[in-house]
Every structure is written in structure tokens, then in C-alpha cells.
Design an enzyme around this catalytic site. Structure first.
Site, PDB file in Angstrom:
ATOM      1  N   LYS A 167       0.864  -1.181   0.000  1.00  0.00           N
ATOM      2  CA  LYS A 167       0.000   0.000   0.000  1.00  0.00           C
ATOM      3  C   LYS A 167       0.891   1.217   0.000  1.00  0.00           C
ATOM      4  O   LYS A 167       1.830   1.325   0.801  1.00  0.00           O
ATOM      5  CB  LYS A 167      -0.883  -0.020   1.274  1.00  0.00           C
ATOM      6  CG  LYS A 167      -1.854   1.118   1.365  1.00  0.00           C
ATOM      7  CD  LYS A 167      -3.167   0.775   0.689  1.00  0.00           C
ATOM      8  CE  LYS A 167      -3.991   1.994   0.344  1.00  0.00           C
ATOM      9  NZ  LYS A 167      -3.634   2.666  -0.917  1.00  0.00           N
TER      10      LYS A 167
ATOM     11  N   GLN B  36       7.318   3.921   3.726  1.00  0.00           N
ATOM     12  CA  GLN B  36       5.921   3.493   3.773  1.00  0.00           C
ATOM     13  C   GLN B  36       5.747   2.207   4.597  1.00  0.00           C
ATOM     14  O   GLN B  36       4.739   2.036   5.271  1.00  0.00           O
ATOM     15  CB  GLN B  36       5.428   3.274   2.337  1.00  0.00           C
ATOM     16  CG  GLN B  36       3.918   3.236   2.195  1.00  0.00           C
ATOM     17  CD  GLN B  36       3.297   4.615   2.137  1.00  0.00           C
ATOM     18  OE1 GLN B  36       3.796   5.505   1.477  1.00  0.00           O
ATOM     19  NE2 GLN B  36       2.188   4.799   2.840  1.00  0.00           N
TER      20      GLN B  36
ATOM     21  N   LYS C 203       5.649   3.416   8.203  1.00  0.00           N
ATOM     22  CA  LYS C 203       4.474   4.268   8.413  1.00  0.00           C
ATOM     23  C   LYS C 203       3.214   3.424   8.501  1.00  0.00           C
ATOM     24  O   LYS C 203       2.392   3.582   9.400  1.00  0.00           O
ATOM     25  CB  LYS C 203       4.363   5.246   7.242  1.00  0.00           C
ATOM     26  CG  LYS C 203       3.202   6.204   7.360  1.00  0.00           C
ATOM     27  CD  LYS C 203       2.964   6.980   6.089  1.00  0.00           C
ATOM     28  CE  LYS C 203       4.241   7.638   5.602  1.00  0.00           C
ATOM     29  NZ  LYS C 203       3.978   8.608   4.541  1.00  0.00           N
TER      30      LYS C 203
ATOM     31  N   LYS D  75       5.377   1.724  -3.175  1.00  0.00           N
ATOM     32  CA  LYS D  75       5.253   3.078  -3.731  1.00  0.00           C
ATOM     33  C   LYS D  75       5.500   2.987  -5.231  1.00  0.00           C
ATOM     34  O   LYS D  75       6.172   2.063  -5.699  1.00  0.00           O
ATOM     35  CB  LYS D  75       6.298   4.000  -3.088  1.00  0.00           C
ATOM     36  CG  LYS D  75       5.994   5.479  -3.226  1.00  0.00           C
ATOM     37  CD  LYS D  75       5.027   6.004  -2.178  1.00  0.00           C
ATOM     38  CE  LYS D  75       4.622   7.421  -2.463  1.00  0.00           C
ATOM     39  NZ  LYS D  75       3.837   8.005  -1.373  1.00  0.00           N
TER      40      LYS D  75
ATOM     41  N   GLY E  28      -2.859   8.189  -4.245  1.00  0.00           N
ATOM     42  CA  GLY E  28      -2.214   9.372  -4.821  1.00  0.00           C
ATOM     43  C   GLY E  28      -0.977   9.792  -4.046  1.00  0.00           C
ATOM     44  O   GLY E  28      -0.659   9.252  -2.994  1.00  0.00           O
ATOM     45  N   ASP E  29      -0.253  10.727  -4.609  1.00  0.00           N
ATOM     46  CA  ASP E  29       0.879  11.394  -3.964  1.00  0.00           C
ATOM     47  C   ASP E  29       1.078  12.664  -4.796  1.00  0.00           C
ATOM     48  O   ASP E  29       0.128  13.117  -5.465  1.00  0.00           O
ATOM     49  CB  ASP E  29       2.131  10.486  -3.967  1.00  0.00           C
ATOM     50  CG  ASP E  29       3.268  11.041  -3.102  1.00  0.00           C
ATOM     51  OD1 ASP E  29       3.210  10.905  -1.878  1.00  0.00           O
ATOM     52  OD2 ASP E  29       4.221  11.637  -3.644  1.00  0.00           O
TER      53      ASP E  29
ATOM     54  N   THR F  62      -4.585  13.442   5.175  1.00  0.00           N
ATOM     55  CA  THR F  62      -3.172  13.655   5.517  1.00  0.00           C
ATOM     56  C   THR F  62      -2.994  15.016   6.201  1.00  0.00           C
ATOM     57  O   THR F  62      -2.309  15.126   7.225  1.00  0.00           O
ATOM     58  CB  THR F  62      -2.281  13.532   4.265  1.00  0.00           C
ATOM     59  OG1 THR F  62      -2.614  12.314   3.592  1.00  0.00           O
ATOM     60  CG2 THR F  62      -0.815  13.515   4.628  1.00  0.00           C
TER      61      THR F  62
ATOM     62  N   ASN G  70      -2.533  19.005  -1.949  1.00  0.00           N
ATOM     63  CA  ASN G  70      -3.542  18.285  -1.177  1.00  0.00           C
ATOM     64  C   ASN G  70      -3.249  18.301   0.325  1.00  0.00           C
ATOM     65  O   ASN G  70      -4.129  18.628   1.137  1.00  0.00           O
ATOM     66  CB  ASN G  70      -3.633  16.842  -1.699  1.00  0.00           C
ATOM     67  CG  ASN G  70      -4.528  15.986  -0.841  1.00  0.00           C
ATOM     68  OD1 ASN G  70      -4.063  15.141  -0.086  1.00  0.00           O
ATOM     69  ND2 ASN G  70      -5.816  16.217  -0.909  1.00  0.00           N
TER      70      ASN G  70
ATOM     71  N   SER H 263      -6.903   5.616   3.909  1.00  0.00           N
ATOM     72  CA  SER H 263      -6.979   4.719   2.742  1.00  0.00           C
ATOM     73  C   SER H 263      -7.360   3.317   3.193  1.00  0.00           C
ATOM     74  O   SER H 263      -8.152   2.635   2.541  1.00  0.00           O
ATOM     75  CB  SER H 263      -5.622   4.664   2.025  1.00  0.00           C
ATOM     76  OG  SER H 263      -5.486   5.728   1.124  1.00  0.00           O
TER      77      SER H 263
HETATM   78  P1  NDP Z   1       0.457  17.765  -4.388  1.00  0.00           P
HETATM   79  O1  NDP Z   1       0.945  17.443  -5.742  1.00  0.00           O
HETATM   80  O2  NDP Z   1      -1.009  17.920  -4.162  1.00  0.00           O
HETATM   81  O3  NDP Z   1       1.169  19.096  -3.852  1.00  0.00           O
HETATM   82  C1  NDP Z   1       2.532  19.211  -3.763  1.00  0.00           C
HETATM   83  C2  NDP Z   1       2.872  20.626  -3.335  1.00  0.00           C
HETATM   84  O4  NDP Z   1       4.247  20.700  -3.030  1.00  0.00           O
HETATM   85  C3  NDP Z   1       2.620  21.645  -4.438  1.00  0.00           C
HETATM   86  O5  NDP Z   1       2.272  22.870  -3.855  1.00  0.00           O
HETATM   87  C4  NDP Z   1       3.972  21.702  -5.117  1.00  0.00           C
HETATM   88  O6  NDP Z   1       4.227  22.916  -5.826  1.00  0.00           O
HETATM   89  C5  NDP Z   1       4.909  21.600  -3.946  1.00  0.00           C
HETATM   90  N1  NDP Z   1       6.174  21.032  -4.383  1.00  0.00           N
HETATM   91  C6  NDP Z   1       6.373  19.852  -5.017  1.00  0.00           C
HETATM   92  N2  NDP Z   1       7.662  19.680  -5.303  1.00  0.00           N
HETATM   93  C7  NDP Z   1       8.292  20.776  -4.836  1.00  0.00           C
HETATM   94  C8  NDP Z   1       9.644  21.201  -4.836  1.00  0.00           C
HETATM   95  N3  NDP Z   1      10.601  20.454  -5.388  1.00  0.00           N
HETATM   96  N4  NDP Z   1       9.917  22.394  -4.255  1.00  0.00           N
HETATM   97  C9  NDP Z   1       8.937  23.151  -3.687  1.00  0.00           C
HETATM   98  N5  NDP Z   1       7.641  22.798  -3.684  1.00  0.00           N
HETATM   99  C10 NDP Z   1       7.336  21.643  -4.249  1.00  0.00           C
HETATM  100  O7  NDP Z   1       1.068  16.638  -3.433  1.00  0.00           O
HETATM  101  P2  NDP Z   1       0.624  16.216  -1.973  1.00  0.00           P
HETATM  102  O8  NDP Z   1       0.108  17.393  -1.236  1.00  0.00           O
HETATM  103  O9  NDP Z   1      -0.217  15.007  -2.088  1.00  0.00           O
HETATM  104  O10 NDP Z   1       2.011  15.733  -1.343  1.00  0.00           O
HETATM  105  C11 NDP Z   1       2.898  16.615  -0.653  1.00  0.00           C
HETATM  106  C12 NDP Z   1       3.849  15.821   0.220  1.00  0.00           C
HETATM  107  O11 NDP Z   1       3.086  15.032   1.157  1.00  0.00           O
HETATM  108  C13 NDP Z   1       4.733  14.801  -0.514  1.00  0.00           C
HETATM  109  O12 NDP Z   1       5.967  14.702   0.154  1.00  0.00           O
HETATM  110  C14 NDP Z   1       3.967  13.487  -0.353  1.00  0.00           C
HETATM  111  O13 NDP Z   1       4.837  12.367  -0.476  1.00  0.00           O
HETATM  112  C15 NDP Z   1       3.467  13.661   1.068  1.00  0.00           C
HETATM  113  N6  NDP Z   1       2.329  12.824   1.431  1.00  0.00           N
HETATM  114  C16 NDP Z   1       1.160  12.876   0.738  1.00  0.00           C
HETATM  115  C17 NDP Z   1       0.097  12.103   1.120  1.00  0.00           C
HETATM  116  C18 NDP Z   1      -1.239  12.229   0.468  1.00  0.00           C
HETATM  117  O14 NDP Z   1      -2.198  11.651   0.991  1.00  0.00           O
HETATM  118  N7  NDP Z   1      -1.394  12.974  -0.621  1.00  0.00           N
HETATM  119  C19 NDP Z   1       0.213  11.130   2.219  1.00  0.00           C
HETATM  120  C20 NDP Z   1       1.464  11.214   2.951  1.00  0.00           C
HETATM  121  C21 NDP Z   1       2.477  12.019   2.536  1.00  0.00           C
HETATM  122  P3  NDP Z   1       4.186  22.935  -7.441  1.00  0.00           P
HETATM  123  O15 NDP Z   1       2.743  22.907  -7.793  1.00  0.00           O
HETATM  124  O16 NDP Z   1       4.877  24.185  -7.811  1.00  0.00           O
HETATM  125  O17 NDP Z   1       4.926  21.704  -7.894  1.00  0.00           O
END
Ligand code: NDP
Length: 448
Positions: free
Chosen positions: A93, A114, A117, A129, A168-169, A213, A244, A380
């Protein structure tokens, strides 16, 4: 002790030798191994069964070509990955990440994290992943759909509700999950709801999964604050990212009485002294898929900083929700100097090892992603439960469950850290809880 330290160092050297160039994976392994020395001291049979060596080697890794046709009729080629890391506790997962920076080392670091976690949540799920170096930014809906269909055309043969269940991620939200599920259903001729999570709520998705999250990391920080007789009430907070995880962290922090004054995307950050307006944030990022700089068109009292470092903004609580290694040692020092008392990681591995050390030395409550952002995958698992029983729970009921899960995770990490003589060290707590929960079934299963 020295013998165990040598053993662990040797395992780490082997990981580097066998996985050259995968820097993020090395970093994630090192952080976990450093915590495990006292566990091996207390439970020598884990070393006899070579549990750590086995955990560091994925059970299966799939790398595949993803050809698709863009809107101008040109053939595009991307690379797809799925790393099925560990299934001791249940089906693999873990999310899918679509971002140009994706390569095997990123997927392996995420898959490795993961495992622990998922174990920390106490739910019956293994760790995995996947993703691709595809960049959805600037692509039309039609292009994203064709990419997702091609990606799933290969991936579907490795998935299944009892085998591997992606979500998603970064770069993979409800739109992408919809396209992926549609193609899976078409290829297999099965309406297998529990093969993907993060689905739309009109076709098998769980309420609260989208928020989970961000809400979860906020609940975890709330528990850390309570443990030091404090709360979110009246505190300035900074949340990096605006995707997200970030959006729903902002929402819950405001509900709990905090005020988020800054958030960002990869181009820059906004500072809004009055507090980030959640409606505007959702409109810009969820509905219109625009950039964070556009926020100041609507709120003229906010300021946009192109580039710059969001961690320069003074705050009491910091919540990194963007990406790995976004908060380094210098940024951590600035946060400490500005009075930060708690950091909860919404993102995976956003703080560098130097940053973690600064926080721990300064007695900042530091919640690593492995524990603090586990609310997403926990919800999830709740989605899988609802799919299995063909049931749909209310928002309030599901949120209550999420809150309980985050409280339990906090307590397990807190108590385990104390038990191992490291009070307040949530890194040690999370790593040991996660490891022992995976190690026990691995021993029971024999050499498999
Ligand atoms: P999204 O794609 O929805 O959002 C990512 C955000 O982070 C965007 O604002 C993006 O900006 C910014 N970002 C991405 N890469 C960079 C970078 N290199 N430098 C600066 N800003 C950056 O992803 P999520 O919100 O789903 O995920 C965010 C983090 O949370 C990740 O590390 C993910 O692994 C982790 N996570 C997510 C979960 C989930 O349920 N979605 C669960 C657990 C962890 P821009 O649009 O400019 O790229």
C-alpha cells in the site's frame, strides 16, 4: 553494543553498495537503522533472522515504459515504477507520484518509509510506492488521461485488492485516480473498488480521504503540543506547499485556533499576516490549478516572495507539506531562533538530517512524516474496509476515527521512545514501533 553498531554499519554499507546513486533511499535507510541499535540489543533474534537486511531489499521492483500521444500528435515516452517493498502485514500500500524528479531512488525511499508508516498505523497493510517521471503540470485533461491509461495498461497486472493497492501522492489526485481506475476496470472486467484508494466519493471513495493527511498531521501536532501542555490556540503557523496535504493542514489548523500566515509552491511563497484565506487557496489550487503567486491578486495585503525561503517567516509551528529535503539545517536554525516549538511533517522526509538534529538539540517537538502524515494511508485503509463491506461511513464518523488513530500513533511513539530511554524522540519512537510490528510476522513466516 559496539558489535551491534558494527553490524548495523555494515548493513548500511551494503545498502549503498547494492543501490548506487540512490541518495534519497540511502538517507531514509540510514535514519531508520540508526534508531534500531537498541532494538537489536534487546531482541537478538532479529539479527539472527537477518530481518533488517531483508527489509532493506524490496520484495519486487517493476520498471516499465509508458508511451502515450500528446495533443499535437507527438509520441511521448515516460518511465513507470512500482516498488513492492514489504507485504508482511498486508497487501502493498502506498501512493503514486507523477513528477519530473521521479527516479528509482525516490520511489525506493518513499516505499521504504511506507513500510514503517503503515505499520505504525496498526492497520493490515504492507509498504509500496510507485510513480513516473511524467509531469502533469501544463498538460490537458486529455493528455493526462492518455498517460494514465498507458501507465495502467502495464501496472494493472501487478495490482489487486489482496496484492497491491496504490493511492495518490504528488501530482496524483482525484482526476488521475479516476483515469487509472477506469482503465483498470476496463482491462480486468472487474469492479474491484479496493484496488485503488483516494477514489471519488460517488464511486467508492471514502469521505475524509482527501482531507486525511492534512487533518492527520494537524491532529498529530496537536497531540505533541498537548504533551508539552500547549495548544494551537493563537499561534502563527507556516505550512509549505499548497497541494492536497497543505490545503487541509491549513483548514484544520484554523479550526483548532491556529493561524497559518504563509504557504508556497515550487516558485515562491506568500505571506499573509491576517491569515491565509482558505477559500481563495482552494479556488486557486484545487479548482483552477493556478500558481500561488496569483493569491495576491485577490488579497492585496498579502505579499508574494518569488524564490526565497518560506522558513524565514517567523512562526511557532512549522508544517512542511511540499517535498523531500525542503527544510535544511540553516532553515531549522532560523525557525528555532524565531521561536518555533513544534514541527510536524506532512511531506515525506522534508527535513534533512542536519535539520532534524537542530530541532532535537533545541528540544523542538519534531514529528517525523512516518508518524505525523500517516493519517492519509490510515484513511486509505478505512476506504478499503468500507469497500470490502460495501459500506460508506459519514464524514463525522470517519474524522473521529482518524483523530483516534493519530492519537494512538502519537501515544505509541511517545511511550516507545520513553521505553528505550529517549523521551520526546518521536523519530526513535516511530522507527522502533514500525520495525517491531513488521519484524514479528517476518520471523513467523520463516525465510520467504
Ligand atoms: P500535491 O501534488 O497535491 O502538492 C505538492 C505541493 O508541493 C505543491 O504545492 C507543489 O508545488 C509543492 N512542491 C512539489 N515539489 C516541490 C519542490 N521540489 N519544491 C517546492 N515545492 C514543491 O502533493 P501532496 O500534497 O499530495 O504531497 C505533498 C507531500 O506530502 C509529498 O511529500 C507526499 O509524499 C506527502 N504525502 C502525501 C500524502 C497524500 O495523501 N497525498 C500522504 C502522505 C504524505 P508545485 O505545484 O509548484 O509543484
Amino acid at each position: 553494543m559496539t558489535q551491534v553498531v558494527d553490524q548495523v554499519e555494515h548493513i548500511y554499507e551494503e545498502v549503498i553498495r547494492r543501490n548506487p546513486g540512490e541518495l534519497e533511499f540511502h538517507q531514509a535507510v540510514k535514519e531508520v537503522l540508526e534508531s534500531l541499535v537498541p532494538v537489536l540489543e534487546r531482541h537478538p533474534h532479529y539479527a539472527e533472522h537477518r530481518i533488517i537486511e531483508r527489509i532493506c531489499e524490496p520484495e519486487r521492483q517493476v520498471i516499465f515504459r509508458v508511451p502515450w500521444v500528446d495533443d499535437s500528435g507527438r509520441v511521448q515516452i515516460n518511465r513507470g515504477f512500482r516498488v513492492q517493498f514489504n507485504s508482511a502485514l498486508g497487501p502493498y500500500k502506498g501512493g503514486l507520484r507523477f513528477h519530473p524528479s521521479v527516479y528509482l531512488g525516490i520511489i525506493k525511499f518513499l516505499g521504504f518509509e511506507q513500510i514503517f508508516k503503515n505499520a505504525v498505523t496498526g492497520m493490515p497493510i504492507g509498504g509500496g510506492k510507485g510513480g513516473s517521471d511524467f509531469d502533469p503540470k501544463g498538460r490537458s485533461d486529455g493528455e493526462v488521461m492518455r498517460f494514465c491509461q498507458s501507465f495502467m495498461t502495464e501496472l494493472h497486472r501487478h495490482l489487486g485488492e489482496y496484492t497491491d493497492v496504490p493511492a495518490g501522492d504528488i501530482g496524483v489526485g482525484a482526476r488521475e485516480i479516476g483515469f487509472l481506475f477506469g482503465q483498470y476496470k476496463r482491462l480486468t472486467n472487474r469492479y474491484e473498488s479496493a484496488v485503488l484508494t483516494g477514489k471519488g466519493t460517488t464511486w467508492g471513495g471514502a469521505l475524509v480521504r482527501k482531507e486525511a493527511t492534512g487533518y492527520g498531521v494537524t491532529f498529530f501536532i496537536d497531540e505533541m503540543l498537548k504533551a508539552r501542555n500547549n495548544s494551537f490556540e493563537g499561534k502563527d503557523c507556516v505550512v509549505s506547499g499548497s497541494g492536497n496535504v497543505a490545503i487541509y493542514a491549513v483548514e484544520k489548523i484554523h479550526e483548532l485556533g491556529g493561524k497559518v500566515v504563509a504557504c508556497s509552491d515550487s516558485d515562491g511563497y506568500i505571506y499573509h499576516k491576517a491569515g491565509i484565506n482558505l477559500e481563495t487557496l482552494k479556488q486557486l489550487k484545487e479548482t483552477e490549478r493556478r500558481r500561488i503567486r496569483d493569491y495576491v491578486e485577490i488579497h492585496s495585503d498579502a505579499k508574494y516572495h518569488h524564490g526565497g525561503n518560506i522558513w524565514d517567516v517567523p512562526c511557532v509551528v512549522a508544517v512542511p507539506c511540499a517535498t523531500q529535503n525542503e527544510l535544511d539545517g540553516d532553515s531549522a536554525k532560523t525557525l528555532v531562533k524565531n521561536g518555533c516549538i513544534a514541527v510536524g511533517e506532512g511531506a515525506n522526509m522534508p527535513t534533512t538530517p542536519e535539520g532534524i538534529k537542530v530541532f532535537q538539540d533545541a528540544k523542538v517537538s519534531y514529528g517525523p512524516g512516518k508518524a505525523a502524515n500517516a493519517g492519509g494511508v490510515a484513511t486509505s485503509a478505512l476506504e478499503m474496509q468500507q469497500n470490502a463491506s460495501r459500506d460508506a461511513w459519514s464524514f463525522e464518523f470517519t474524522e473521529r476515527k482518524l483523530r483516534e488513530i493519530m492519537r494512538d500513533i502519537h501515544q505509541a511513539c511517545f511511550e516507545t521512545a520513553e521505553d528505550y530511554g529517549k523521551p520526546g524522540d518521536y523519530v526513535v519512537g516511530a522507527n522502533i514501533v514500525g520495525f517491531t510490528r513488521v519484524a514479528e510476522p517476518m520471523v513467523a513466516f520463516g525465510v520467504v
